[in-house]
Design an enzyme around this catalytic site. Sequence first.
Site, PDB file in Angstrom:
ATOM      1  N   SER A 236       0.825  -1.209   0.000  1.00 22.79           N
ATOM      2  CA  SER A 236       0.000   0.000   0.000  1.00 22.79           C
ATOM      3  C   SER A 236       0.859   1.259   0.000  1.00 22.79           C
ATOM      4  CB  SER A 236      -0.935  -0.007   1.203  1.00 22.79           C
ATOM      5  OG  SER A 236      -0.197  -0.203   2.380  1.00 22.79           O
TER       6      SER A 236
ATOM      7  N   HIS B 103      -2.009  -2.719  -5.921  1.00 21.19           N
ATOM      8  CA  HIS B 103      -2.527  -2.370  -4.600  1.00 21.19           C
ATOM      9  C   HIS B 103      -4.047  -2.526  -4.559  1.00 21.19           C
ATOM     10  CE1 HIS B 103      -3.346   0.960  -1.425  1.00 21.19           C
ATOM     11  NE2 HIS B 103      -3.401  -0.233  -0.894  1.00 21.19           N
TER      12      HIS B 103
ATOM     13  N   GLU C 146      -4.845  -0.160  -7.672  1.00 27.10           N
ATOM     14  CA  GLU C 146      -3.782   0.695  -8.199  1.00 27.10           C
ATOM     15  C   GLU C 146      -2.721  -0.214  -8.806  1.00 27.10           C
ATOM     16  OE1 GLU C 146      -2.920   4.601  -5.757  1.00 27.10           O
ATOM     17  OE2 GLU C 146      -3.056   2.940  -4.356  1.00 27.10           O
TER      18      GLU C 146
ATOM     19  N   ASN D 189      -3.132   6.229  -0.760  1.00 28.88           N
ATOM     20  CA  ASN D 189      -2.641   6.494   0.594  1.00 28.88           C
ATOM     21  C   ASN D 189      -1.953   7.840   0.703  1.00 28.88           C
ATOM     22  OD1 ASN D 189      -3.628   4.449   2.210  1.00 28.88           O
ATOM     23  ND2 ASN D 189      -2.146   2.997   1.384  1.00 28.88           N
TER      24      ASN D 189
END
Length: 713
Positions: free
Chosen positions: A435, A456, A468, A506
């Site tokens: 992540s 991800h 992702e 993130n």
Amino acid sequence: MAPPPGAALTWELVDGGVAVVTFDLKGEPVNKISRAVKQDVQATFEALEQDPSVKAIAFFSGKADTFIAGADIEEFVALATAAEAERLSAEGQALLERVARFPKPVAAGIHGACLGGGLEFALACRYRVASDHPRTQLGLPEVQLGLLPGAGGCQRLPRLIGARAALDIILAGKVERAQKAFRLGIVDELVPHAILKDITIAAAQRMAGGWQPRRRRPGGFTGWLLDGNPLGRRLVFRAARKQVLAQTRGNYPAPLAALEAVEFGLKHGMAAGLKREAELFGQLAVTDVSRKLVQIFFATTALKKDFGIPNPPPPATVHRLGVVGAGFMGAGIAGTAIAQGGVDVRMKDADLPRVTKGLATAREILDDRLKRRRITKYEHARLVALLSGSDTYTGFGRAELVIEAVFEDLQVKQQVLREVESASGPETVFASNTSTIPIRRIAEAGGRPEHVIGMHFFSPVARMPLVEVIPSTRTLPAVVSTTVAFGRRMGKTPIVVKDSPGFWINRILTPYMNEAGQLLVEGVAIEELDRLMVEFGFPVGPITLMDEVGLDVGEKVIGVMHEAYGERFAPVPAFAGMVKSGRFGRKAGKGFYQYAGGKKGGVDPAVYEVIGAQPNGGPRPAEIIQRLVLVMLNEAARAAGEGIVRSPRDGDVGAIFGFGFPPFRGGPLRHADDLGAARIVGELERLADRYGARFAPSDALRDLAQRNTKFYP
Ligand code: 3HC
């Protein structure tokens, strides 16, 4: 009669005086009802009425996978006024009234997507036969575009299946598989695709001979009580309105308008109902919410065929997937890959008990599909057989793709990469479900960095729609294509993002979460914080999200981000206390909230002790919202400026699908455009003065403000 050249509708007469009409919009992947198509339908039905040899009509699509995808959404984009939109709706209604009152019986044979105006057309036909194929899906998704079914759908569906069942579909914009549509009474017959045509023609013939289809409204006595009389209906509408208000919090006008169109029609009759429906459609079509939702539809559609790199090589087909790490993530990936992609999966973890647990968790995803009747028992058995696991890498030699979902730690991931490289073939793609950790850092430990990529996923994998995809600068283009294609096969929307700590999601979520922690320390109550952001439009507030993600995971993420980007990502001490005391969130059974038997309860009052702050009101609600939103928009602008996402479109779709940024606001970058860069910069400067440098406006925003431009052209 010969059809005019270029027409979408053609027909031929078959035995028994049945005209077989085929709708095939040339040069388009799907059938959609545009102005030109409406004229064509009008002219075709004119000719069919006049021709004495035509006794009945059987209507089909010429497309392989769609019946009709609805009204042409492109035409909505060009609508400038509510009056114009109302006219468009009224024209559609008039055409379908013509179909409904057509003197010769019309049967529709439905295979593939039958959505929006497409279903409204089918509802206007006298008889509906559907193929039992999984691709045959029927529904009224209009509210998902901020609209309502505006071609008679709000009138015909409740009359056919009862108000309750109709509202259930219309207000949520639901799309149902053919089996469910049959159970609900939307279609009259369900048949294998191979005989759809014959059965539909036969029904048309029977109707021409005087046969009247009989329908018994499903629902029995309760159905009659609630749908069949005005008092019961009033209860149904009251309950539905309450539910809509609770769910939309006034942010989405379409479901309420649709409710009104249905209720008005049942109270005042079909003609008045149609009129109200068109008026409300007109009003909705020009709202900002509808414009935003339509933009998202086109953005998602465009992403379906975008591989995220120029001139993408053809993707390799993945027959076998290796998954390393049988925890909740790994098992989610394994189960979803099988359920969605039908791929053969081999799981590996350090010891057999873990593998066994992972296999059971992966299997739950398949069991859930069976329970929801999304797959048959036979399909379930076939899919379960695709899942296997072990504490060694046996079986990885044949895998075209391996996804690792082990602990979020660079050394651990590098070790797994080395092991996988020695156990698999030279062309095997290694995808890391990290992540935050840059892919190039993981890749440098192995011998084939060009085959290493990031993938991800979000938790729970089976439900979260985004992935992702992160190539490093050394990743081969073919590896990107293969990974994107596989993400899509898993039913996800992939966005290809740049390899940098935290990637896109993130990167922009961390400052938001941190700010939420900061606000707690300043005395905002946990429920208040969550409530405000839910009202802003998020599906859950930041503290609930933190509990869902896991505080231990959150701490790791913040740590990596802090190291990479410095002080503006400095972790809030409040979270450290939570981790130390084992309050990891839902999975631990305790976090900010209490959990019992998997269900979320109220806030745990003991938490305030742990974070060292007591609720005292904190800043004003408007200030709370502004701090949380602007800190995210600022980081989104900065990351977009660094090219973390390839386009504002990817960034916005990512935020909406990744953590539920309010769709009606169009995504963080679209929202920043709406607020205006100059205004955001001004507000951020004020916040920076008051609360510190973490609010300092990014260069990207300053630049936009200075040039008076936007992210979107
Ligand atoms: N209007 C305009 N274009 C449409 C469309 C529509 N209703 N439905 C699909 N398309 C276009 C897509 O934009 C895409 O265009 P492109 O090739 O130029 O990019 C192309 O058709 C193929 O679409 P997909 O890539 O999405 O194809 P899939 O096979 O993956 O999915 C589908 C097909 C399930 C039909 C999906 O396209 C879909 O969900 N479409 C929208 C359905 C919808 O919302 N209908 C309601 C419309 S509103 C309405 O009917 C109002 C009425 O009540 C008056």
